[in-house]
Scaffold this motif. Structure first.
Motif, PDB file in Angstrom:
ATOM      1  N   GLY A   1      22.679  -2.886  22.753  1.00  0.00           N
ATOM      2  CA  GLY A   1      22.119  -4.207  23.022  1.00  0.00           C
ATOM      3  C   GLY A   1      22.191  -5.165  21.843  1.00  0.00           C
ATOM      4  O   GLY A   1      21.614  -6.253  21.893  1.00  0.00           O
ATOM      5  N   HIS A   2      22.880  -4.777  20.781  1.00  0.00           N
ATOM      6  CA  HIS A   2      23.107  -5.730  19.687  1.00  0.00           C
ATOM      7  C   HIS A   2      24.210  -6.697  20.105  1.00  0.00           C
ATOM      8  O   HIS A   2      24.946  -6.452  21.053  1.00  0.00           O
TER       9      HIS A   2
ATOM     10  N   ILE B   1      24.806  -9.177  15.136  1.00  0.00           N
ATOM     11  CA  ILE B   1      23.385  -9.500  15.027  1.00  0.00           C
ATOM     12  C   ILE B   1      22.619  -8.377  15.731  1.00  0.00           C
ATOM     13  O   ILE B   1      22.822  -8.132  16.919  1.00  0.00           O
ATOM     14  N   LYS B   2      21.788  -7.685  14.967  1.00  0.00           N
ATOM     15  CA  LYS B   2      21.102  -6.508  15.506  1.00  0.00           C
ATOM     16  C   LYS B   2      19.692  -6.875  15.977  1.00  0.00           C
ATOM     17  O   LYS B   2      18.993  -7.648  15.315  1.00  0.00           O
ATOM     18  N   ASN B   3      19.327  -6.290  17.100  1.00  0.00           N
ATOM     19  CA  ASN B   3      18.036  -6.585  17.714  1.00  0.00           C
ATOM     20  C   ASN B   3      17.058  -5.438  17.447  1.00  0.00           C
ATOM     21  O   ASN B   3      17.339  -4.288  17.734  1.00  0.00           O
ATOM     22  N   ASN B   4      15.920  -5.799  16.880  1.00  0.00           N
ATOM     23  CA  ASN B   4      14.872  -4.798  16.686  1.00  0.00           C
ATOM     24  C   ASN B   4      13.578  -5.404  17.212  1.00  0.00           C
ATOM     25  O   ASN B   4      12.934  -6.201  16.529  1.00  0.00           O
ATOM     26  N   ASN B   5      13.231  -5.100  18.456  1.00  0.00           N
ATOM     27  CA  ASN B   5      12.050  -5.674  19.105  1.00  0.00           C
ATOM     28  C   ASN B   5      12.010  -7.192  19.002  1.00  0.00           C
ATOM     29  O   ASN B   5      11.001  -7.778  18.590  1.00  0.00           O
ATOM     30  N   ASN B   6      13.147  -7.796  19.338  1.00  0.00           N
ATOM     31  CA  ASN B   6      13.278  -9.255  19.334  1.00  0.00           C
ATOM     32  C   ASN B   6      13.218  -9.898  17.948  1.00  0.00           C
ATOM     33  O   ASN B   6      13.090 -11.106  17.832  1.00  0.00           O
TER      34      ASN B   6
ATOM     35  N   SER C   1      18.266 -18.161  23.047  1.00  0.00           N
ATOM     36  CA  SER C   1      18.337 -17.932  24.491  1.00  0.00           C
ATOM     37  C   SER C   1      17.929 -16.503  24.859  1.00  0.00           C
ATOM     38  O   SER C   1      17.667 -16.206  26.011  1.00  0.00           O
ATOM     39  N   LYS C   2      17.928 -15.607  23.856  1.00  0.00           N
ATOM     40  CA  LYS C   2      17.490 -14.229  24.106  1.00  0.00           C
ATOM     41  C   LYS C   2      15.993 -14.074  23.798  1.00  0.00           C
ATOM     42  O   LYS C   2      15.523 -12.972  23.530  1.00  0.00           O
ATOM     43  N   SER C   3      15.277 -15.166  23.742  1.00  0.00           N
ATOM     44  CA  SER C   3      13.862 -15.241  23.363  1.00  0.00           C
ATOM     45  C   SER C   3      13.524 -14.448  22.102  1.00  0.00           C
ATOM     46  O   SER C   3      12.615 -13.616  22.077  1.00  0.00           O
ATOM     47  N   ALA C   4      14.284 -14.735  21.066  1.00  0.00           N
ATOM     48  CA  ALA C   4      14.032 -14.075  19.785  1.00  0.00           C
ATOM     49  C   ALA C   4      12.727 -14.570  19.184  1.00  0.00           C
ATOM     50  O   ALA C   4      12.341 -15.722  19.374  1.00  0.00           O
ATOM     51  N   ILE C   5      12.061 -13.681  18.468  1.00  0.00           N
ATOM     52  CA  ILE C   5      10.867 -14.075  17.722  1.00  0.00           C
ATOM     53  C   ILE C   5      11.263 -14.532  16.325  1.00  0.00           C
ATOM     54  O   ILE C   5      10.747 -15.503  15.794  1.00  0.00           O
ATOM     55  N   LYS C   6      12.163 -13.781  15.742  1.00  0.00           N
ATOM     56  CA  LYS C   6      12.609 -14.106  14.387  1.00  0.00           C
ATOM     57  C   LYS C   6      14.120 -13.976  14.280  1.00  0.00           C
ATOM     58  O   LYS C   6      14.742 -13.182  15.007  1.00  0.00           O
TER      59      LYS C   6
END
Lengths: 589, 77
Positions: free
Chosen positions: A470-471, A493-498, A530-535
């Motif tokens: 999912g990255h 870009i790696k995703n770790n709990n948004n 658009s992926k509702s990132a927090i940070k």
């Protein structure tokens, strides 16, 4: 069969156009004294001279009567008020039997013939010099019209060739003794076209024209180039690029063992160019480098690559940095205290050449061919460094000028490049990596050294795994009006709990300097939003090669949150500043 | 372009005259520049443009545009 780019009919058409056009050309009067029908050369000389901004007006002395004209102060020759007088006689017109029946002459007869010929030329040249201030171009002799391919006793042939050679040397030294008088070597012009293409018996026998249409074109071109180099000062300085110009490859990416300069293909092509550049150095031309590179990478090649013939001692100036080339060339001109109009620029990249011609129109730019095989020819044939005499002073000029260098560091001239960049019509395409694009992406990830924030190396399997987890793995493709640069950027870009972390961000060096990285980053920001990132965070890992990216996050509004790991954070509520001249092809998120 | 049009185009460029002023009847008698030198210039240009070889005898027979056309068309058969 030999083919010229332009046919005689093309020359006739261009000749017509030049005569009718209103373009501001400098008038130049040419008088032609010859033993053949030289009128045939008029369109060729005229069209070729127009390239050098001259408009030629010709006067042809009636053939074989030119001595009368030369010795008569009031002749039509001098009334024409020539800037250039060209003297060209065929050897067989001077002595019909000499060339064909060379063996029938005794040594003493041969000596006498040379003596007579030289004294005949001496009186002609002296009379011209007394009666006119024009430049005299004397085309020397060749036995071409009677050159045969029969097998003769080699000593006889050598004797004949040597005899003509000695005659030419005597003509040359005679020319050197008379002011503004130059000798042009006929045999070298013939050799450009080749013996079998030089003569057209029909023209020779019917019209007394001693060369074919190919010969007419080649001779016209050589005469025009000679006139250009006599009338204009040769350029003083050659500014050249490094990567893919004097060696194959990119030093910042490929390293000293990866670039090619050698004695085998393709390295030999670049080595030949280096030799040609050094020939210019031998002739007193100043050499300077303008290259977008880390200075230490370039110096390593000059110092440690045994096949790199060009060394630091040959270079009068080096602008090896990330400035645009127009700024670099201006700095070189100031440093060497020479005008921009005496600089010639050689760069394989058409974008750089276009930029320099836009901002510094005085600089002469070599139309570098697409294939490196012809780099050396392009430099030799440019005519910018033609010198009709080399003095000891010329040979020492490089050293002298180098000693007088004003080494003051010049302030950076920051230049507004946006008008140039917007004229490039840059288009950027950002998309998710697919099976079709992954191999190039893996290649870039493992090869890119300079514009690479973290220099993380990954295999194809690892990258495929990131996608499954999912990255986001993005590639960037660019094009501009000069062509398509293909896939030239990658970001992971790696995703770790948004909390999204830019693990990799890299661009191929061939697209640098256009703020494409800013456009790429903007697109990344918009994707993670658009992926509702927090940070959104980024990391910088310094290496020996990636110094140009050290301020990347700082310059793009990121705040440092961990000095030790060099981690930066982006405020996702802010709107990134896009680059208005880059058109981004948005992807379906 | 037809052979005749190529001939006219080449003549127009070599003699520096309008292409419409050239007809089958054009000859050294009514084209001022058409002397022996310009005749040779014309022959050289025609040979290259039409990819033909003319003999000295051909060139000597080419006394008008009509004759040039006939001789060249014969060559190109």
């Amino acid at each position: 069969m030999l083919r010229d780019i332009k046919t005689p009919a093309d020359y006739a058409r261009d000749f017509r156009k030049i005569k009718q056009s209103n373009v501001d050309l400098k008038d130049i009067n040419i008088a032609y004294l010859s033993s053949y029908t030289s009128e045939i050369l008029e369109p060729y000389i005229c069209v070729e001279l127009a390239q050098y901004n001259f408009l030629a007006q010709h006067y042809f002395a009636p053939f074989n009567q030119f001595e009368q004209e030369v010795f008569d102060k009031n002749s039509l020759l001098y009334k024409h008020n020539p800037d250039i007088i060209i003297i060209h006689n065929m050897l067989e017109d001077m002595h019909p039997n000499l060339v064909v029946r060379f063996s029938s002459y005794s040594q003493s007869e041969l000596c006498k013939i040379v003596k007579n010929m030289v004294s005949r030329y001496e009186s002609i040249l002296k009379a011209v010099r007394e009666n006119s201030n024009s430049i005299i171009i004397c085309i020397n002799f060749s036995a071409i019209n009677f050159q045969t391919n029969e097998l003769v006793h080699s000593l006889t042939m050598h004797k004949k060739n040597n005899y003509i050679h000695e005659l030419n040397i005597k003509i040359l030294s005679l020319c050197s003794s008379i002011s503004s008088c130059y000798s042009l070597d006929y045999a070298s012009i013939i050799s450009q076209v080749g013996l079998s293409n030089w003569i057209d018996q029909k023209l020779y026998l019917m019209a007394k024209i001693p060369f074919s249409q190919h010969g007419q074109i080649a001779l016209g071109r050589s005469i025009a180039r000679m006139i250009h180099s006599v009338k204009n000062q040769p350029s003083k300085c050659l500014v050249f690029d490094l990567d893919n110009t004097i060696w194959s490859g990119v030093i910042g990416e490929d390293g000293i063992s990866g670039i090619q300069i050698s004695d085998s293909y393709p390295g030999n092509s670049f080595k030949n160019l280096q030799r040609t550049i050094l020939k210019l150095y031998d002739h007193g031309v100043l050499l300077a480098v303008a290259s977008k590179n880390n200075i230490n990478d370039a110096l390593e090649v000059f110092r440690n690559h045994s096949d790199c013939l060009i060394k630091e001692k040959h270079l009068s100036a080096m602008e090896i940095n990330w400035n645009d080339k127009a700024t670099s060339i201006q700095k070189i001109a100031k440093k060497l205290n020479i005008g921009l109009d005496s600089i010639v620029f050689f760069d394989d990249n058409p974008v750089e050449r276009n930029l320099v011609s836009t901002y510094l129109p005085e600089v002469k730019i070599i139309a570098v061919p697409t294939s490196h095989m012809f780099y050396s020819d392009a430099l030799n044939n440019s005519g910018y460094f033609d010198i009709i005499s080399i003095t000891e002073d010329d040979k020492n000029r490089t050293k002298m000028l180098k000693q007088n260098l004003n080494r003051d560091e010049l302030k950076d001239n920051s230049r507004d490049l946006s008008s140039f960049l917007s004229s490039l019509n840059i288009k950027v395409n950002v998309d998710f990596v697919t099976d079709a694009t992954i191999s190039r992406v893996v290649q870039l990830v493992n090869k890119t050294n300079q514009f690479n924030l973290t220099t993380q190396r990954y295999s194809e399997a690892e990258i495929k795994n990131f996608i499954e987890l999912g990255h986001i793995v993005l590639y960037l493709q660019t094009s501009d009006r000069f062509g398509d640069s293909g896939i030239s950027g990658v970001s992971i870009i790696k995703n770790n709990n948004n909390i999204w972390l830019i693990d990799s961000f890299l661009l191929s060096c061939r697209v640098l300097g256009k703020k494409i990285e800013t456009a790429f980053l903007c697109e990344i920001i918009s994707i993670v939003k658009s992926k509702s990132a927090i940070k959104l965070q980024g990391q910088y890992r310094p290496t020996l090669k990636n110094d140009i990216t050290s301020s990347f996050y700082k310059n793009h509004g990121f705040k440092m949150i961990n000095k030790k790991t060099n981690t930066w954070d982006y405020d996702l509520s802010s709107v990134p500043k896009n680059i208005d001249y880059i058109k981004i092809n948005k992807i379906n998120k | 372009m037809t052979t005749f049009n190529t001939i006219k185009q080449v003549m127009s460029d070599v003699f520096d005259i309008d292409i419409n002023d050239i007809s089958e009847d054009s000859s050294p008698d009514n084209i001022e520049k058409w002397d022996s030198l310009f005749h040779i210039k014309l022959i050289i240009a025609l040979e290259v443009e039409l990819d033909i070889q003319l003999t000295p005898e051909d060139t000597m027979d080419m006394l008008s545009v009509k004759l040039i056309k006939i001789i060249i068309e014969e060559k190109m058969k």
